[in-house]
Design a protein around this motif. Structure first.
Motif, PDB file in Angstrom:
ATOM      1  N   UNK A  27       0.847  -1.195   0.000  1.00  0.00           N
ATOM      2  CA  UNK A  27       0.000   0.000   0.000  1.00  0.00           C
ATOM      3  C   UNK A  27       0.883   1.245   0.000  1.00  0.00           C
ATOM      4  N   UNK A  28       1.040   1.877  -1.158  1.00  0.00           N
ATOM      5  CA  UNK A  28       1.922   3.033  -1.272  1.00  0.00           C
ATOM      6  C   UNK A  28       1.402   4.228  -0.480  1.00  0.00           C
ATOM      7  N   UNK A  29       0.090   4.390  -0.420  1.00  0.00           N
ATOM      8  CA  UNK A  29      -0.474   5.486   0.372  1.00  0.00           C
ATOM      9  C   UNK A  29      -0.124   5.308   1.847  1.00  0.00           C
ATOM     10  N   UNK A  30      -0.217   4.079   2.323  1.00  0.00           N
ATOM     11  CA  UNK A  30       0.125   3.780   3.711  1.00  0.00           C
ATOM     12  C   UNK A  30       1.590   4.092   3.975  1.00  0.00           C
ATOM     13  N   UNK A  31       2.489   3.696   3.067  1.00  0.00           N
ATOM     14  CA  UNK A  31       3.915   3.952   3.251  1.00  0.00           C
ATOM     15  C   UNK A  31       4.209   5.446   3.321  1.00  0.00           C
ATOM     16  N   UNK A  32       3.558   6.223   2.470  1.00  0.00           N
ATOM     17  CA  UNK A  32       3.799   7.674   2.475  1.00  0.00           C
ATOM     18  C   UNK A  32       3.328   8.303   3.776  1.00  0.00           C
ATOM     19  N   UNK A  33       2.200   7.838   4.291  1.00  0.00           N
ATOM     20  CA  UNK A  33       1.707   8.355   5.572  1.00  0.00           C
ATOM     21  C   UNK A  33       2.639   7.942   6.713  1.00  0.00           C
ATOM     22  N   UNK A  34       3.180   6.740   6.653  1.00  0.00           N
ATOM     23  CA  UNK A  34       4.131   6.304   7.665  1.00  0.00           C
ATOM     24  C   UNK A  34       5.360   7.193   7.654  1.00  0.00           C
ATOM     25  N   UNK A  35       5.868   7.461   6.466  1.00  0.00           N
ATOM     26  CA  UNK A  35       7.047   8.336   6.362  1.00  0.00           C
ATOM     27  C   UNK A  35       6.758   9.738   6.872  1.00  0.00           C
ATOM     28  N   UNK A  87      10.101   0.424   0.639  1.00  0.00           N
ATOM     29  CA  UNK A  87      10.420   0.962   1.965  1.00  0.00           C
ATOM     30  C   UNK A  87      11.549   1.979   1.860  1.00  0.00           C
ATOM     31  N   UNK A  88      12.610   1.600   1.171  1.00  0.00           N
ATOM     32  CA  UNK A  88      13.754   2.485   1.023  1.00  0.00           C
ATOM     33  C   UNK A  88      13.387   3.743   0.258  1.00  0.00           C
ATOM     34  N   UNK A  89      12.481   3.600  -0.694  1.00  0.00           N
ATOM     35  CA  UNK A  89      12.056   4.764  -1.467  1.00  0.00           C
ATOM     36  C   UNK A  89      11.410   5.835  -0.617  1.00  0.00           C
ATOM     37  N   UNK A  90      10.844   5.431   0.520  1.00  0.00           N
ATOM     38  CA  UNK A  90      10.240   6.391   1.444  1.00  0.00           C
ATOM     39  C   UNK A  90      11.204   6.759   2.580  1.00  0.00           C
ATOM     40  N   UNK A  91      12.457   6.295   2.463  1.00  0.00           N
ATOM     41  CA  UNK A  91      13.433   6.620   3.497  1.00  0.00           C
ATOM     42  C   UNK A  91      13.266   5.813   4.763  1.00  0.00           C
ATOM     43  N   UNK A  92      12.620   4.652   4.678  1.00  0.00           N
ATOM     44  CA  UNK A  92      12.393   3.797   5.848  1.00  0.00           C
ATOM     45  C   UNK A  92      13.437   2.678   5.855  1.00  0.00           C
ATOM     46  N   UNK A  93      14.281   2.669   6.873  1.00  0.00           N
ATOM     47  CA  UNK A  93      15.306   1.644   7.000  1.00  0.00           C
ATOM     48  C   UNK A  93      14.664   0.312   7.407  1.00  0.00           C
ATOM     49  N   UNK A  94      15.289  -0.786   6.995  1.00  0.00           N
ATOM     50  CA  UNK A  94      14.724  -2.102   7.258  1.00  0.00           C
ATOM     51  C   UNK A  94      15.714  -2.986   8.010  1.00  0.00           C
ATOM     52  N   UNK A  95      15.259  -3.495   9.153  1.00  0.00           N
ATOM     53  CA  UNK A  95      15.971  -4.553   9.861  1.00  0.00           C
ATOM     54  C   UNK A  95      15.291  -5.856   9.448  1.00  0.00           C
ATOM     55  N   UNK A  96      15.969  -6.626   8.619  1.00  0.00           N
ATOM     56  CA  UNK A  96      15.384  -7.858   8.107  1.00  0.00           C
ATOM     57  C   UNK A  96      15.729  -9.042   8.993  1.00  0.00           C
TER      58      UNK A  96
END
Length: 275
Positions: A64-72, A111-120
């Motif tokens: 959900x791209x809208x959700x990701x943008x709101x998270x960022x 995730x990275x596109x929105x600047x959100x780092x990922x701990x996998x």
């Protein structure tokens, strides 16, 4: 707590966030955005607070791209994502990741596109895995530039279906392992797709490769440099160096299968201890 999903009132959550005496916090919710409509309302309400937060959630958030943008926009700087395994057969057996509309690589890219780092997070020792899983996991970690990585060996906790099955099959090295004080990443059972020695060797090698200085530097550029600010850079360096130190320290623990005297011999009705 039963099997019912419950969500808290958004104004109540906002009040609790505002009561925290810090501009950074961790949002503890194992089912983050399971109700996406409510999650979007919450993140929208968080935007004016101008805070930074990290959390944990499923890889499906990236659908959900809208959700990701709101998270960022609400201040999300990082997430712990349980990928668990790079093999689809393992997901099917776990019944955790179902009907994902994008693959893991695309999810990390979003995730990275929105600047959100990922701990996998990854777990090793599932029945469908063979020793090639370690090279495949390293390839995924490197290709996707995961910001930080959690590597674990599967633990058969008492009361789970996994524990009951391994006990029934006579594959547990230490049936009452939780009474023995074993540290994390102790191999407590006989793997199915590889030998115990192969699992530990592959796990050790993957840790050293993932947390080599070269790998950490290469993975740093997973997020575009202009999206990784000074705060994010410091968090990246600190978390990777701390994880490297902690993991490397634990790679030399004594495994039960390496020392037969450590294998529990207490009998359990109808089951012979694995050797």
């Amino acid at each position: 707590m039963g099997r019912q999903y419950r969500s808290r009132a958004i104004p109540e959550v906002i009040r609790e966030i505002e009561s925290i005496d810090s501009r950074q916090f961790f949002l503890v919710d194992d089912a983050l955005a399971l109700n996406r409509a409510e999650a979007k309302k919450l993140f929208a309400e968080m935007i004016p607070l101008r805070l930074r937060w990290a959390g944990q959630g499923p890889v499906s958030l990236a659908e959900d791209l809208e959700l990701l943008r709101l998270m960022r926009r609400s201040g999300c700087v990082g997430l712990l994502i349980g990928f668990e395994s790079v093999q689809k057969e393992t997901h099917d057996g776990m019944r955790k990741i179902r009907n994902l509309k994008i693959d893991f690589s695309e999810a990390v890219r979003r995730f990275h596109g929105e600047g959100i780092a990922i701990l996998g997070a990854f777990i090793f020792g599932f029945d469908h895995e063979n020793k090639s899983v370690f090279d495949r996991t390293l390839e995924f970690i490197t290709k996707c530039r995961l910001d930080c990585v959690e590597l674990r060996i599967l633990a058969p906790f008492p009361g789970t279906r996994l524990y009951s099955r391994l006990l029934r099959e006579g594959r547990l090295f230490v049936p009452h392992w939780w009474l023995q004080g074993y540290p994390p990443d102790t191999l407590l059972f006989q793997p199915k797709g590889m030998t115990a020695e192969e699992l530990i060797e592959g796990f050790t090698r993957l840790n050293r490769q993932t947390y080599s200085y070269g790998s950490m530097i290469k993975r740093f550029f997973g997020i575009n440099p202009w999206k990784r600010n000074l705060f994010g850079s410091l968090i990246y360096a600190g978390s990777n160096l701390a994880t490297r130190k902690r993991y490397f320290k634990g790679l030399n623990i004594q495994q039960p299968f390496e020392t037969p005297s450590l294998i529990e011999t207490q009998s359990i009705p109808g089951v012979k201890p694995a050797c």
